[in-house]
Design an enzyme around this catalytic site. Structure first.
Site, PDB file in Angstrom:
ATOM      1  CB  SER A 142       3.148-102.601  -5.505  1.00  0.00           C
ATOM      2  OG  SER A 142       2.455-102.004  -6.576  1.00  0.00           O
ATOM      3  CE  LYS A 161       0.523-104.688  -7.597  1.00  0.00           C
ATOM      4  NZ  LYS A 161      -0.573-104.932  -6.634  1.00  0.00           N
ATOM      5  CG  LEU A 162       7.548-105.190 -12.939  1.00  0.00           C
ATOM      6  CD1 LEU A 162       8.083-105.737 -14.273  1.00  0.00           C
ATOM      7  CD2 LEU A 162       8.545-104.201 -12.328  1.00  0.00           C
ATOM      8  CE  LYS A 163       0.201-100.842  -8.979  1.00  0.00           C
ATOM      9  NZ  LYS A 163      -1.190-101.330  -8.787  1.00  0.00           N
ATOM     10  CG  ASP A 219      -2.071-104.210 -10.436  1.00  0.00           C
ATOM     11  OD1 ASP A 219      -3.053-104.288 -11.200  1.00  0.00           O
ATOM     12  OD2 ASP A 219      -2.163-103.836  -9.253  1.00  0.00           O
ATOM     13  CD  GLU A 272      -2.867-106.880  -8.425  1.00  0.00           C
ATOM     14  OE1 GLU A 272      -1.665-107.203  -8.266  1.00  0.00           O
ATOM     15  OE2 GLU A 272      -3.458-106.107  -7.678  1.00  0.00           O
ATOM     16  CG  ASP A 288      -6.822-105.089  -6.756  1.00  0.00           C
ATOM     17  OD1 ASP A 288      -7.750-104.820  -5.986  1.00  0.00           O
ATOM     18  OD2 ASP A 288      -5.763-104.415  -6.774  1.00  0.00           O
ATOM     19  CG  LEU A 292      -0.353 -96.207  -2.191  1.00  0.00           C
ATOM     20  CD1 LEU A 292      -0.243 -94.859  -2.891  1.00  0.00           C
ATOM     21  CD2 LEU A 292       0.863 -97.048  -2.524  1.00  0.00           C
TER      22      LEU A 292
END
Ligand code: OSB
Ligand code: MG
Length: 372
Positions: free
Chosen positions: A140, A165-167, A192, A217, A242, A296
């Protein structure tokens, strides 16, 4: 064969602070350190560990560290200490009358699963119903400028992470995803949003259909399954929920309304392994793929996530990447590091990792001991 129930003799509740290697940026803000409650449950000479995934501020979901510590000290621990449980379901049943607080109850649930597996001398994955020596993992990546994001994607593709996964957030979405997709035409990609859009952004979210994302997401509000169903009818990319999924009831509503075609199970968010198993089984019945997200976590929460990810319904790579991406030094003796996009399952009874007590002492902000 009948086994004696496990009696919880005592508990230790710590507050721990670990600095992050680099700030982690998501649509709701920037995290520079990880502050979390760490629970130890003791029974008959064994210890089980659970980690809380709530934040200091209510910026992901409502639960916060201070509230979790108080609820744990004042209600949950006094309720379970001195009592015996034959299995994790019995403990979950005792806490069932109390509403919500999934992250707080999840700490107790996971610590007890660890303890119970150790009492059976079995790996956690085995008592959960999983198998295999390693899991596929993705990564992420927090929000950053496009150039910098392209460099980080390249570095993690080179490490063979199985999905990137790219925020995203408003202003850091279509152009970012378009640039990454152009540079990495075949890499499995997802995004996300951490709840930063509304139905008014449907057109932009539909534009993301061009980039063959595995899923989007949590694009809409953290508590709004209904609007996600409306959005899913407007876009082709599968929606993965999520924040919206805290219980198996939430998962059922999301699946039955068509709000989610993929579900992110975070054990720490949904009340631990007991509820994770229910969601896993429900999704299997509806043919909905699941994967294991992360918050995390330190090596304790990370080890729990790895064991859970070995269940058969976890068919998509999770977010449980190498701990060294987040922490200079972890609180576990065993270092949880992926090789070629595969994270080994820590072997041995329970979660398979031990606390590095000396280092833990240096990052512990407070310790409460409850019971003998
Ligand atoms: O939405 O999955 C999320 C981290 C903090 C809060 C929310 C999320 C995340 C991540 C990081 O995406 C996953 C990890 O590497 O643990
Ligand atoms: Mg998420």
């Amino acid at each position: 064969m009948t086994r004696p129930a496990l009696r919880i003799d005592s508990a230790e509740l710590r507050l721990v602070r670990l600095p992050l290697v680099a700030p982690f940026v998501i649509s709701t803000g920037t995290v520079t350190e990880k502050v979390f409650p760490l629970l130890t449950l003791r029974a008959g000479g064994l210890e089980g560990y659970g980690e809380g995934v709530m934040d200091v501020l209510p910026d992901y979901l409502e639960e916060v560290v201070s509230g979790a510590m108080a609820l744990m000290r004042e209600l949950f621990l006094p309720l379970v200490i001195g009592k015996s449980f034959a299995n994790p379901q019995e403990l979950a049943t005792l806490l069932a009358p109390w509403r919500g607080n999934q992250m707080t109850r999840g700490m107790i649930d996971m610590a007890f699963w660890d303890l119970w597996a150790k009492s059976l001398d079995l790996p956690l994955q085995t008592v959960l119903g999983g198998s295999g020596e390693a899991i596929d993992v993705g990564v992420s990546l927090g929000i950053g400028p496009i150039d910098n994001t392209l460099q980080r994607v390249a570095a993690h593709v080179a490490l063979d992470y199985k999905r990137i996964k790219l925020k995203i957030k408003p202003g850091h979405d279509v152009a970012l995803v378009s640039a990454v997709r152009a540079a990495f035409p075949d890499t499995p990609l997802s995004v996300d949003a951490n709840s930063c859009y509304s139905l008014a952004d449907s057109a932009m979210l539909r534009d993301l259909d061009d980039f063959a994302l595995d899923y989007i997401e949590q694009p809409l509000a953290w508590d709004d399954i209904h609007d996600h169903a409306t959005l899913q009818a407007r876009i082709a990319t599968p929606i993965c929920l999520d924040e919206c999924i805290r219980t198996v009831a939430d998962a059922r509503k999301a699946v039955q309304t068509g709000a989610a075609r993929v579900i992110n199970i975070k054990a720490g968010r949904v009340g631990g392994h007991t509820e994770s198993l229910r969601i896993h089984d429900l999704c299997a019945a509806f043919d909905i793929p699941v994967w294991c997200g992360g918050m995390l976590e330190s090596g304790i929460g990370r080890a729990h996530n790895i064991h859970l990810s070995t269940l058969p319904g976890f068919t998509k790579p999770g977010d449980t990447s190498s701990a060294s991406r987040y922490f200079h030094r972890d609180i576990t003796v065993e270092k949880l590091e992926a090789t070629a996009g595969r994270m080994p399952v820590p072997p041995g009874p329970g979660i398979g990792v031990m606390l590095d007590q000396d280092f833990l002492a240096t990052v512990t902000l407070s310790t409460d001991r409850i019971g003998a």
